[in-house]
Design a protein around this motif. Structure first.
Motif, short mmCIF file in Angstrom:
data_model
loop_
_atom_site.label_atom_id
_atom_site.label_comp_id
_atom_site.label_asym_id
_atom_site.label_seq_id
_atom_site.Cartn_x
_atom_site.Cartn_y
_atom_site.Cartn_z
N SER A 19 0.88 -1.17 0.00
CA SER A 19 0.00 0.00 0.00
C SER A 19 0.92 1.23 0.00
O SER A 19 1.99 1.21 0.60
CB SER A 19 -0.93 0.00 1.20
OG SER A 19 -0.20 0.05 2.39
N VAL A 20 0.48 2.27 -0.69
CA VAL A 20 1.30 3.47 -0.86
C VAL A 20 0.47 4.70 -0.49
O VAL A 20 -0.60 4.91 -1.04
CB VAL A 20 1.80 3.59 -2.31
CG1 VAL A 20 2.59 4.88 -2.51
CG2 VAL A 20 2.62 2.38 -2.71
N SER A 21 0.99 5.48 0.46
CA SER A 21 0.37 6.75 0.86
C SER A 21 1.39 7.85 0.56
O SER A 21 2.49 7.83 1.10
CB SER A 21 0.06 6.76 2.36
OG SER A 21 -0.80 5.69 2.69
N VAL A 22 1.01 8.80 -0.29
CA VAL A 22 1.91 9.87 -0.70
C VAL A 22 1.36 11.19 -0.18
O VAL A 22 0.23 11.56 -0.48
CB VAL A 22 2.04 9.92 -2.24
CG1 VAL A 22 2.96 11.06 -2.67
CG2 VAL A 22 2.53 8.59 -2.80
N LEU A 23 2.17 11.89 0.61
CA LEU A 23 1.81 13.20 1.13
C LEU A 23 2.70 14.24 0.45
O LEU A 23 3.92 14.20 0.59
CB LEU A 23 2.00 13.23 2.66
CG LEU A 23 1.56 14.50 3.37
CD1 LEU A 23 0.07 14.76 3.18
CD2 LEU A 23 1.90 14.40 4.85
N LEU A 24 2.07 15.15 -0.28
CA LEU A 24 2.80 16.15 -1.05
C LEU A 24 2.52 17.55 -0.53
O LEU A 24 1.41 17.82 -0.05
CB LEU A 24 2.37 16.11 -2.52
CG LEU A 24 2.55 14.81 -3.28
CD1 LEU A 24 1.90 14.93 -4.65
CD2 LEU A 24 4.02 14.49 -3.41
N GLY A 25 3.50 18.42 -0.71
CA GLY A 25 3.29 19.84 -0.45
C GLY A 25 2.78 20.51 -1.71
O GLY A 25 3.02 20.03 -2.83
N PRO A 26 2.09 21.63 -1.60
CA PRO A 26 1.55 22.33 -2.77
C PRO A 26 2.62 22.70 -3.80
O PRO A 26 2.37 22.65 -5.00
CB PRO A 26 0.89 23.57 -2.19
CG PRO A 26 0.65 23.26 -0.77
CD PRO A 26 1.72 22.29 -0.35
N ALA A 27 3.81 23.08 -3.34
CA ALA A 27 4.87 23.48 -4.28
C ALA A 27 5.25 22.32 -5.19
O ALA A 27 5.49 22.51 -6.38
CB ALA A 27 6.08 23.99 -3.52
#
Length: 116
Positions: A19-27
């Motif tokens: 399972s893959v959870s990706v947390l990104l910043g807006p930039a």
């Protein structure tokens, strides 16, 4: 530069049952190449083991693997947008501590929805 390669690696992990959870910043969202967005839309977005969310204040890159390993990207101090190295910690306690910091940010983050 490596976006399509990373997206392909995520896809392979999902095919192996991860399972893959990706947390990104807006930039970072603003700089994703069209090839990465296309792969996301056509091959990743509907996978039940894959989720992407966005939160302000997210910087840098790290990977938590199997609750026992943490890889942290080190930016180049002279070119902060370029990676310099990746540090691999095989320490369950460190991974647990990092996950405890990650989880509340994940819960507060907004799911990524790409505009049609």
């Amino acid at each position: 530069e490596y976006g399509d390669e990373v997206a392909a690696a995520l896809q392979r992990a999902l095919e192996r049952g991860a399972s893959v959870s990706v947390l990104l910043g807006p930039a970072l969202m603003e700089t994703l190449p069209s090839a990465v967005i296309e792969r996301y839309e056509t091959q990743l977005v509907d996978h039940p083991g894959f989720e992407v969310r966005m939160a302000s204040g997210v910087r840098g890159s790290f990977h938590l693997i199997d609750a026992s390993e943490t890889c942290i990207e080190v930016p180049n101090p002279l070119e902060p947008t370029d990676p310099l190295a990746m540090i691999d910690f095989k320490d369950r306690e460190f991974a647990t501590d990092l996950r405890e910091l990650f989880e509340p940010r994940w819960e507060d983050a907004e799911p990524v929805v790409l505009e049609e």
